[in-house]
Design an enzyme around this catalytic site. Sequence first.
Site, PDB file in Angstrom:
ATOM      1  N   LYS A  63      39.448  44.853  43.502  1.00 55.31           N
ATOM      2  CA  LYS A  63      38.337  45.613  42.922  1.00 55.31           C
ATOM      3  C   LYS A  63      37.648  46.428  44.011  1.00 55.31           C
ATOM      4  O   LYS A  63      37.204  47.540  43.767  1.00 55.31           O
ATOM      5  CB  LYS A  63      37.324  44.661  42.279  1.00 55.31           C
ATOM      6  N   ARG A  92      48.165  47.355  33.397  1.00 55.39           N
ATOM      7  CA  ARG A  92      49.080  46.677  32.476  1.00 55.39           C
ATOM      8  C   ARG A  92      48.648  46.999  31.060  1.00 55.39           C
ATOM      9  O   ARG A  92      47.672  47.691  30.851  1.00 55.39           O
ATOM     10  CB  ARG A  92      48.964  45.171  32.683  1.00 55.39           C
TER      11      ARG A  92
HETATM   12  P1  ADP Z   1      37.100  40.830  35.135  1.00 53.31           P
HETATM   13  O1  ADP Z   1      38.134  41.714  35.752  1.00 53.31           O
HETATM   14  O2  ADP Z   1      36.972  39.523  35.832  1.00 53.31           O
HETATM   15  O3  ADP Z   1      37.212  40.692  33.652  1.00 53.31           O
HETATM   16  P2  ADP Z   1      35.216  43.028  35.108  1.00 53.31           P
HETATM   17  O4  ADP Z   1      34.861  43.693  36.370  1.00 53.31           O
HETATM   18  O5  ADP Z   1      36.177  43.705  34.216  1.00 53.31           O
HETATM   19  O6  ADP Z   1      35.704  41.538  35.416  1.00 53.31           O
HETATM   20  O7  ADP Z   1      33.892  42.728  34.289  1.00 53.31           O
HETATM   21  C1  ADP Z   1      33.923  41.963  33.103  1.00 53.31           C
HETATM   22  C2  ADP Z   1      32.632  42.161  32.325  1.00 53.31           C
HETATM   23  O8  ADP Z   1      31.505  41.792  33.090  1.00 53.31           O
HETATM   24  C3  ADP Z   1      32.356  43.576  31.898  1.00 53.31           C
HETATM   25  O9  ADP Z   1      32.996  43.890  30.730  1.00 53.31           O
HETATM   26  C4  ADP Z   1      30.841  43.584  31.757  1.00 53.31           C
HETATM   27  O10 ADP Z   1      30.462  43.023  30.535  1.00 53.31           O
HETATM   28  C5  ADP Z   1      30.388  42.631  32.806  1.00 53.31           C
HETATM   29  N1  ADP Z   1      29.995  43.351  34.014  1.00 53.31           N
HETATM   30  C6  ADP Z   1      30.783  43.763  35.021  1.00 53.31           C
HETATM   31  N2  ADP Z   1      30.076  44.401  35.969  1.00 53.31           N
HETATM   32  C7  ADP Z   1      28.805  44.392  35.552  1.00 53.31           C
HETATM   33  C8  ADP Z   1      27.569  44.881  36.094  1.00 53.31           C
HETATM   34  N3  ADP Z   1      27.515  45.495  37.273  1.00 53.31           N
HETATM   35  N4  ADP Z   1      26.439  44.690  35.373  1.00 53.31           N
HETATM   36  C9  ADP Z   1      26.456  44.058  34.191  1.00 53.31           C
HETATM   37  N5  ADP Z   1      27.564  43.578  33.643  1.00 53.31           N
HETATM   38  C10 ADP Z   1      28.724  43.739  34.319  1.00 53.31           C
END
Ligand code: ADP
Length: 665
Positions: A116, A293
Amino acid sequence: MFKKILIANRGEIACRVIATARKLGIKTVAVYSDADAQARHVKLADEAFRLGPPAPRESYLRSDLILAIAKQTGAEAIHPGYGFLSENAEFAIACVEAGVVFIGPPASAISAMGSKSAAKTLMESAAVPLVPGYHGEKQDVSFLQREADKMGYPVLIKASAGGGGKGMKIVEKSTDFLSQLASAQREAESSFGDSRVLIEKYLTKPRHIEIQVFADTHGEAVYLFERDCSVQRRHQKVLEEAPAPGMTAERRSEMGIAAVNAAKAIGYVGAGTVEFIFDTLTGAFYFMEMNTRLQVEHPVTEMITRQDLVEWQLRVASGESLPLKQHELKIHGHAFEARVYAEDPARDFLPQIGKLAHLHQPAESAYVRVDTGVESGDEISPWYDPMIAKLIVWDENRQRALDRLTNALSDYEVVGLDTNLAFLRQLASHPAFAACELDTGFIARHRERLIPSPTPISVDTLALAALAELAQVEARNLAMRQCSKEPASPWWEADGWRLNQDNRHALHFRVGSQEYAVIAHYADTGYMLEIGTEKLNANGSLHGQMLRAVINGHRLQATAVRHDGQLTIVNNGANTELEPFNPLLVGLQVAEATGGLNAPMPGTVVAVHVKAGEIVEKGTPLMILEAMKMEHTILAPHAGEVKEVFFQKGEQVTEGTALLEIASQ
Ligand code: ADP
């Protein structure tokens, strides 16, 4: 086009890929672990090969074995599904080296987005907007704390190598930072073998909107519009929909173009998803990450674009051009996907394992689609994700699609383990959801109404249970009578005629800690059932598990499933578990174990916070268990002195095991 492909995955996604391969006339090779030897994906494939024991690292992550099977069977390509090896750059390289096509992007694109942190650095240089935060190399604890303090709370800690919400922790205040950081690092290490983290400003009212992109090997790339995945629990998607409510044409193309640019910046090929977080307070959107993916929720995009994304993947991987150009892609109607999980919403969504004693899925049509990897009688094992199915619906507009979803959910029956079906039903029928009041806090905000509280058992349900029991007694009598030498003997009469007996039959049920009695009086046209002060005229017949009943002239159809000494009545989509019992034997019942200090699920102890002799307050964290790669903290149910700690860090515990003992003060 390929003649044969191998699917390096399991469950619904393996079945999903096999379906498209079959449609295109491509032969399929499945692989399986010992836990999946009888699984649906194994039965559907043309060939299937064992990989090893259930643990993923000994089976679905064995890239060496998977490649050897591909070579041996002459499979020209490997579809990795999602999870497991799907975002493993080394595996993508190994495929190329073995002369097998990896159905996915080039290894370089996976690596570029694999971390990330690195992905953010890359996107920063491509001028894609980012959430304020720190995503650099420095991992020094006090440095990270200073960055978080500088940013202001709340902040979000994420595993750099993260995915699936693992290693992600919200920190509300500075004093919590260190303990949350340690927990995030532990989860990151155990899930990804990499404890590095990044920190972001935590947005308090965001929506999760992601763009489906596709690129081919000829330099073309398109976007297949957006999905709104804002309805989440612990940052995990629960309900997804497409298109995103309230999305304007301008914003859609703005986000679509940003996503295509992100894909082009890393030489992307195949299906990918660019995830954005959308701040509902300011209207700004920020890049979160790119998933290299096919996503779990890809079916909603398929429904609104009328495209088969697995077919697109196979065509692109075999060197063809993208099937459609950007201007040829259109949005039709609205689609939802609900993820049906074996989990107990009333116990903080604890994953459930066990046998699917009964499974009835809604009928599939142009409006309803069920993607599943299990069948009635299958086990949900502790080894993998406890997802039972994905229920996907489509219709002309959002409201009609939502009605379809509610109906299909009512038609879904699972008996044998707890599921989130009732929770999903509440979600789909919530007025705030219908009104598109969407953000990632939706579930937490409406928790009270969404988590079904145990409702008192209805008289109808008790009557249905009694009818199911009586029908079984009658069937047994009939069978005995047919085998008997004197079938005409009055002993076999099922109408209640008994020597020295009233023409009544008492049935007893236990539901939770409550006991109920139903007195059945045999009548000319069935039964008169006495339940408390109510008297009902009832009649019923069992056809397998289907119970047809008439109660006071009202015709009902329910499902009656017997399993493990329980009788489950499914009526109108709601399950009631009853335990029929004989009151004369009650003295023999074993007293229920008390506590709150027992392991809620099988798992590994990853941390022990207390020692014998220590005095703890109610709510003090005592121990951390890890199960299914998620941490569960065991809190003190009351204040007292720790008498004994039965397990040490690293030890395995089974469900229900006493973990430690606390004496009340
Ligand atoms: P993962 O890859 O572990 O699923 P993500 O980065 O895709 O993690 O984030 C998953 C979820 O977490 C997002 O869909 C959102 O709901 C929440 N999220 C991620 N970053 C933030 C942020 N900076 N502020 C608030 N919610 C967040």
